[in-house]
Design a protein around this motif. Structure first.
Motif, PDB file in Angstrom:
ATOM      1  N   ILE A 161      -6.670  -0.705  11.951  1.00 35.37           N
ATOM      2  CA  ILE A 161      -7.549  -1.241  12.988  1.00 35.37           C
ATOM      3  C   ILE A 161      -6.467  -1.858  13.897  1.00 35.37           C
ATOM      4  CG2 ILE A 161      -7.863  -3.944  12.601  1.00 35.37           C
ATOM      5  CD1 ILE A 161     -10.431  -0.959  13.597  1.00 35.37           C
ATOM      6  N   SER A 191      -6.670  -5.745  23.558  1.00 32.24           N
ATOM      7  CA  SER A 191      -5.362  -5.035  22.473  1.00 32.24           C
ATOM      8  C   SER A 191      -3.850  -5.710  22.463  1.00 32.24           C
ATOM      9  CB  SER A 191      -5.186  -3.351  22.981  1.00 32.24           C
ATOM     10  OG  SER A 191      -6.596  -3.206  23.355  1.00 32.24           O
ATOM     11  N   PHE A 212      -3.087  -8.739   7.932  1.00 33.22           N
ATOM     12  CA  PHE A 212      -4.056 -10.070   7.413  1.00 33.22           C
ATOM     13  C   PHE A 212      -3.626 -10.012   6.736  1.00 33.22           C
ATOM     14  CE2 PHE A 212      -5.819  -7.038  12.194  1.00 33.22           C
ATOM     15  CZ  PHE A 212      -6.211  -8.670  12.533  1.00 33.22           C
ATOM     16  N   THR A 251       0.775 -13.382   4.088  1.00 31.50           N
ATOM     17  CA  THR A 251       1.530 -13.527   2.833  1.00 31.50           C
ATOM     18  C   THR A 251       2.082 -15.156   2.746  1.00 31.50           C
ATOM     19  OG1 THR A 251       2.117 -11.460   2.337  1.00 31.50           O
ATOM     20  CG2 THR A 251       3.280 -12.606   0.265  1.00 31.50           C
ATOM     21  N   LEU A 283      -1.989   0.624  22.400  1.00 29.20           N
ATOM     22  CA  LEU A 283      -1.343  -0.113  22.614  1.00 29.20           C
ATOM     23  C   LEU A 283      -0.853  -0.437  23.975  1.00 29.20           C
ATOM     24  CD1 LEU A 283       1.203   1.764  20.182  1.00 29.20           C
ATOM     25  CD2 LEU A 283      -0.168   0.344  19.517  1.00 29.20           C
ATOM     26  N   GLN A 290       1.224  -0.919  -0.400  1.00 30.83           N
ATOM     27  CA  GLN A 290      -0.457   0.230   0.036  1.00 30.83           C
ATOM     28  C   GLN A 290       0.912   1.360  -0.348  1.00 30.83           C
ATOM     29  OE1 GLN A 290      -3.987  -0.080   2.228  1.00 30.83           O
ATOM     30  NE2 GLN A 290      -2.648  -2.075   3.219  1.00 30.83           N
ATOM     31  N   ILE A 317     -11.697   4.450  22.531  1.00 31.58           N
ATOM     32  CA  ILE A 317     -10.535   4.389  22.131  1.00 31.58           C
ATOM     33  C   ILE A 317     -10.242   6.155  22.312  1.00 31.58           C
ATOM     34  CG2 ILE A 317      -7.785   3.906  21.267  1.00 31.58           C
ATOM     35  CD1 ILE A 317      -8.689   0.601  20.421  1.00 31.58           C
ATOM     36  N   GLU A 367       4.417  -5.284  -3.762  1.00 33.55           N
ATOM     37  CA  GLU A 367       2.886  -6.614  -3.650  1.00 33.55           C
ATOM     38  C   GLU A 367       4.252  -7.564  -4.220  1.00 33.55           C
ATOM     39  OE1 GLU A 367      -0.533  -6.928  -4.492  1.00 33.55           O
ATOM     40  OE2 GLU A 367      -0.816  -8.953  -3.218  1.00 33.55           O
ATOM     41  N   ARG A 423      -1.752   5.272   6.319  1.00 33.36           N
ATOM     42  CA  ARG A 423      -2.726   4.244   4.537  1.00 33.36           C
ATOM     43  C   ARG A 423      -3.945   3.861   6.370  1.00 33.36           C
ATOM     44  NH1 ARG A 423      -1.076   0.807   8.415  1.00 33.36           N
ATOM     45  NH2 ARG A 423       0.130  -1.192   7.935  1.00 33.36           N
TER      46      ARG A 423
HETATM   47  C1  LIG Z   1     -10.825  -5.608  15.257  1.00 33.37           C
HETATM   48  C2  LIG Z   1      -9.919  -5.245  15.396  1.00 33.37           C
HETATM   49  C3  LIG Z   1      -9.544  -4.671  16.822  1.00 33.37           C
HETATM   50  C4  LIG Z   1      -8.095  -4.642  17.092  1.00 33.37           C
HETATM   51  N1  LIG Z   1      -7.449  -3.740  17.938  1.00 33.37           N
HETATM   52  C5  LIG Z   1      -6.177  -3.564  18.428  1.00 33.37           C
HETATM   53  C6  LIG Z   1      -5.573  -2.672  19.466  1.00 33.37           C
HETATM   54  O1  LIG Z   1      -6.789  -2.149  19.993  1.00 33.37           O
HETATM   55  N2  LIG Z   1      -4.249  -3.034  19.747  1.00 33.37           N
HETATM   56  C7  LIG Z   1      -3.495  -3.902  19.198  1.00 33.37           C
HETATM   57  O2  LIG Z   1      -1.714  -3.964  19.200  1.00 33.37           O
HETATM   58  N3  LIG Z   1      -4.057  -4.226  18.033  1.00 33.37           N
HETATM   59  C8  LIG Z   1      -5.485  -3.953  17.658  1.00 33.37           C
HETATM   60  N4  LIG Z   1      -5.712  -4.546  17.036  1.00 33.37           N
HETATM   61  C9  LIG Z   1      -4.853  -6.170  16.022  1.00 33.37           C
HETATM   62  C10 LIG Z   1      -3.774  -5.248  15.145  1.00 33.37           C
HETATM   63  O3  LIG Z   1      -4.698  -4.862  13.928  1.00 33.37           O
HETATM   64  C11 LIG Z   1      -2.847  -5.800  14.377  1.00 33.37           C
HETATM   65  O4  LIG Z   1      -2.341  -6.909  15.789  1.00 33.37           O
HETATM   66  C12 LIG Z   1      -1.360  -5.266  14.677  1.00 33.37           C
HETATM   67  O5  LIG Z   1      -1.816  -4.332  13.544  1.00 33.37           O
HETATM   68  C13 LIG Z   1       0.004  -6.440  13.885  1.00 33.37           C
HETATM   69  O6  LIG Z   1       0.516  -5.821  13.116  1.00 33.37           O
HETATM   70  P1  LIG Z   1       1.340  -5.827  11.338  1.00 33.37           P
HETATM   71  O7  LIG Z   1       2.789  -5.317  11.717  1.00 33.37           O
HETATM   72  O8  LIG Z   1       1.475  -7.617  12.343  1.00 33.37           O
HETATM   73  O9  LIG Z   1       0.633  -6.255  10.397  1.00 33.37           O
HETATM   74  P2  LIG Z   1      -0.168  -4.575   9.688  1.00 33.37           P
HETATM   75  O10 LIG Z   1      -0.119  -4.143  10.817  1.00 33.37           O
HETATM   76  O11 LIG Z   1      -1.337  -5.662   9.537  1.00 33.37           O
HETATM   77  O12 LIG Z   1       0.658  -4.592   8.909  1.00 33.37           O
HETATM   78  C14 LIG Z   1       1.281  -6.035   7.437  1.00 33.37           C
HETATM   79  C15 LIG Z   1       1.524  -4.396   6.550  1.00 33.37           C
HETATM   80  O13 LIG Z   1       1.311  -5.247   5.478  1.00 33.37           O
HETATM   81  C16 LIG Z   1       1.665  -5.188   4.096  1.00 33.37           C
HETATM   82  N5  LIG Z   1       1.389  -5.873   2.504  1.00 33.37           N
HETATM   83  C17 LIG Z   1       0.562  -7.037   3.439  1.00 33.37           C
HETATM   84  N6  LIG Z   1       0.152  -8.096   2.628  1.00 33.37           N
HETATM   85  C18 LIG Z   1       1.633  -8.322   1.526  1.00 33.37           C
HETATM   86  C19 LIG Z   1       2.394  -8.435   0.672  1.00 33.37           C
HETATM   87  N7  LIG Z   1       1.940  -9.157   0.484  1.00 33.37           N
HETATM   88  N8  LIG Z   1       2.855  -7.378   0.359  1.00 33.37           N
HETATM   89  C20 LIG Z   1       3.719  -6.769  -0.022  1.00 33.37           C
HETATM   90  N9  LIG Z   1       2.740  -6.048   1.698  1.00 33.37           N
HETATM   91  C21 LIG Z   1       1.862  -6.540   2.269  1.00 33.37           C
HETATM   92  C22 LIG Z   1      -0.121  -4.327   4.523  1.00 33.37           C
HETATM   93  O14 LIG Z   1      -0.532  -3.367   3.068  1.00 33.37           O
HETATM   94  C23 LIG Z   1       0.040  -4.131   5.896  1.00 33.37           C
HETATM   95  O15 LIG Z   1       0.949  -2.710   5.864  1.00 33.37           O
HETATM   96  C24 LIG Z   1      -6.887  -4.912  16.565  1.00 33.37           C
HETATM   97  C25 LIG Z   1      -7.166  -6.433  15.378  1.00 33.37           C
HETATM   98  C26 LIG Z   1      -8.430  -6.144  14.596  1.00 33.37           C
HETATM   99  C27 LIG Z   1      -9.388  -7.487  14.016  1.00 33.37           C
END
Ligand SMILES: Cc1cc2nc3c(=O)[nH]c(=O)nc-3n(C[C@H](O)[C@H](O)[C@H](O)COP(=O)(O)OP(=O)(O)OC[C@H]3O[C@@H](n4cnc5c(N)ncnc54)[C@H](O)[C@@H]3O)c2cc1C
Length: 421
Positions: free
Chosen positions: A44, A304, A163, A166, A48, A37, A219, A128, A41
């Motif tokens: 959710i 969270s 989410f 990959t 923290l 992306q 929040i 991607e 952006r």
């Molecule tokens: C309803 C809900 C509420 C939540 N509330 C909380 C909260 O209050 N506090 C908390 O700590 N967590 C919360 N979470 C969880 C939180 O959203 C995630 O745990 C957190 O964002 C995970 O971080 P990450 O770095 O693993 O991935 P992400 O933040 O999801 O980042 C992944 C990145 O990878 C990129 N990407 C994906 N596929 C590819 C690809 N094939 N190639 C290149 N780039 C790619 C995406 O664009 C994205 O920017 C919540 C989740 C849900 C569902």
């Protein structure tokens, strides 16, 4: 490094991707982060835990986060009708920072990615990952928005794609979660909450008193806006009709205290929905790769824990990978997966206990023995990996069930922490 053969290729620039990149460049490695992306952006996950701040400090990123002026957060409140309990993160048993932030993830994630770049990582947006062949030197295929295909040959791949999941998808590592399918509906609202009736430095978790499976989050951010969401089973949400916005307010109105709190609120961001967010994988690592954060497993939003688990996985992966890239033999199961799962199991216990009500009974028990309150507080502050806390790790389920029993029969005010075996 050659542009196409960095030491480490990171998939995704969410919190786990940027933090692991920052940690590895500071150890002298070339790190390329490919993000599909463009930032900023929406994401959710806005509340923290204190251990997240601790991990950001250890990664050299806390000063930038502090300077950005995010909403200061020092704890959590739980409300169910007339029952109320408050946890102040500083009142914890585990050492470490006792404060954290409530953040617009668009700003927070962008800031971390820019910090990783400032420290020496290369971050490319609009690219991607579409394929990967694991191995001693993995091959990664990426596609740009212009449709160009790029082939990379890094020494190691870290999947931080959240989410996007990959590598779980590409390498068929997905495994169903044990948790039932739940859905979250959420929006940003101009909350218009009367000053003084509400502590904006804490997340508010509210429980629907007539269906304790249904809960809400509030929040607050610094500008009078709050993130407000509701979590319920799909079956529960199917009872509501009307536009997404009408349904959103109707679900909320079923929690009387929340209805009163947000009586003058209006949405400033359209209502969104995520269904079936819980996910799991068969393995957290393989030849030439490891999975971080949500690219591996996601439990439930109630505590969270998502960003905290993501950052802790980044820390463990950076330590293991540093050793491997220096030529040492690394047992990824023993040095990465098992230590990570210790804390994930803690949160799994708490999530399970939340929905079977045992943890709700513990939280609202009015006169918990103070040390036990502080141990529970430590977990809620994110310190889920401290082996000295009996409510952490694989034994946490048994101990939490025992504690819930003592809360139900009223003896939990008498048992000392030393009574926990
Ligand atoms: C309803 C809900 C509420 C939540 N509330 C909380 C909260 O209050 N506090 C908390 O700590 N967590 C919360 N979470 C969880 C939180 O959203 C995630 O745990 C957190 O964002 C995970 O971080 P990450 O770095 O693993 O991935 P992400 O933040 O999801 O980042 C992944 C990145 O990878 C990129 N990407 C994906 N596929 C590819 C690809 N094939 N190639 C290149 N780039 C790619 C995406 O664009 C994205 O920017 C919540 C989740 C849900 C569902």
């Amino acid at each position: 490094m050659s542009a196409l053969a960095p030491d480490v290729l990171v998939i995704g620039a969410g919190p786990s991707g940027s933090v692991v990149a920052a940690l590895l460049v500071q150890r002298g490695y070339s790190v390329l982060v490919l993000e599909k992306q463009h930032f900023p952006r929406f994401s959710i996950g806005e509340s923290l835990l204190a251990y997240s701040a601790q991990l950001l400090q250890e990664a050299g990123l806390l000063d930038a986060v502090l300077a950005a002026g995010f909403q200061f957060k020092n704890g959590a409140t739980f409300v169910c009708d007339e029952q109320y309990e408050e946890f102040n993160f500083s009142n914890k048993t585990t050492a470490g920072l006792g404060f954290t932030f409530q953040v617009l993830r668009s700003e927070f994630d962008h800031l971390l990615a820019k910090e990783a770049e400032r420290l020496g990582a290369t971050v490319r947006y609009g690219v991607e990952i579409t394929a990967m062949t694991p191995g001693e030197q993995p091959t990664v295929t990426a596609r740009t928005e212009a449709g160009e295909v790029e082939i990379y040959r890094p020494r190691f791949v870290l999947d931080a794609s959240g989410f996007g999941r990959t590598l779980a998808r590409l390498l068929e590592l997905e495994k169903p979660s044990d948790f039932p399918v739940r859905a979250a509906r959420f929006a940003h609202v101009q909350d218009n909450i009367v000053a003084g009736v509400f502590d904006r430095q804490k997340i508010r978790i509210g429980i629907n008193p007539t269906d304790r499976d249904v809960w809400s989050w509030v929040i607050p951010f610094p500008n009078g806006v709050s993130s407000v969401g509701i979590v319920a089973t799909r079956e529960h949400l199917a009872k509501y009709t009307g536009t997404p916005e009408e349904q959103y307010w109707a679900i909320m109105a079923d929690e009387p205290k929340l209805r009163t709190l947000l009586g003058n609120a209006h949405t400033v961001r359209p209502v969104g929905e995520i269904v079936g967010y819980a996910a799991n994988v068969k393995t957290l690592h393989g030849p030439g790769f490891a999975l971080l954060g949500n690219a591996a497993e996601f439990l439930d939003p109630v505590f969270s824990s998502g960003v905290t688990i993501a950052l802790h996985s980044a820390k463990l992966a950076a330590i293991a990978l540093d050793r491997q890239l220096r030529g040492e033999a690394v047992d990824w199961q023993h040095e990465f997966a098992e230590p990570l799962m210790f804390g994930v199991e803690t949160f799994r216990t708490f999530v399970t206990g939340w929905y079977d009500r045992s943890l709700q009974d513990v939280i609202f028990f009015p006169s918990k023995e103070p040390t036990i309150h502080r141990m529970i507080c430590s977990v809620l502050a994110g310190y889920a990996w401290d082996p000295a806390n009996p409510y952490n790790g694989p034994q946490s389920g048994r101990r939490l069930r025992a504690l819930a029993g003592m809360c139900r029969d009223g003896t939990a005010s008498k048992v000392g922490a030393s009574g926990l075996t």
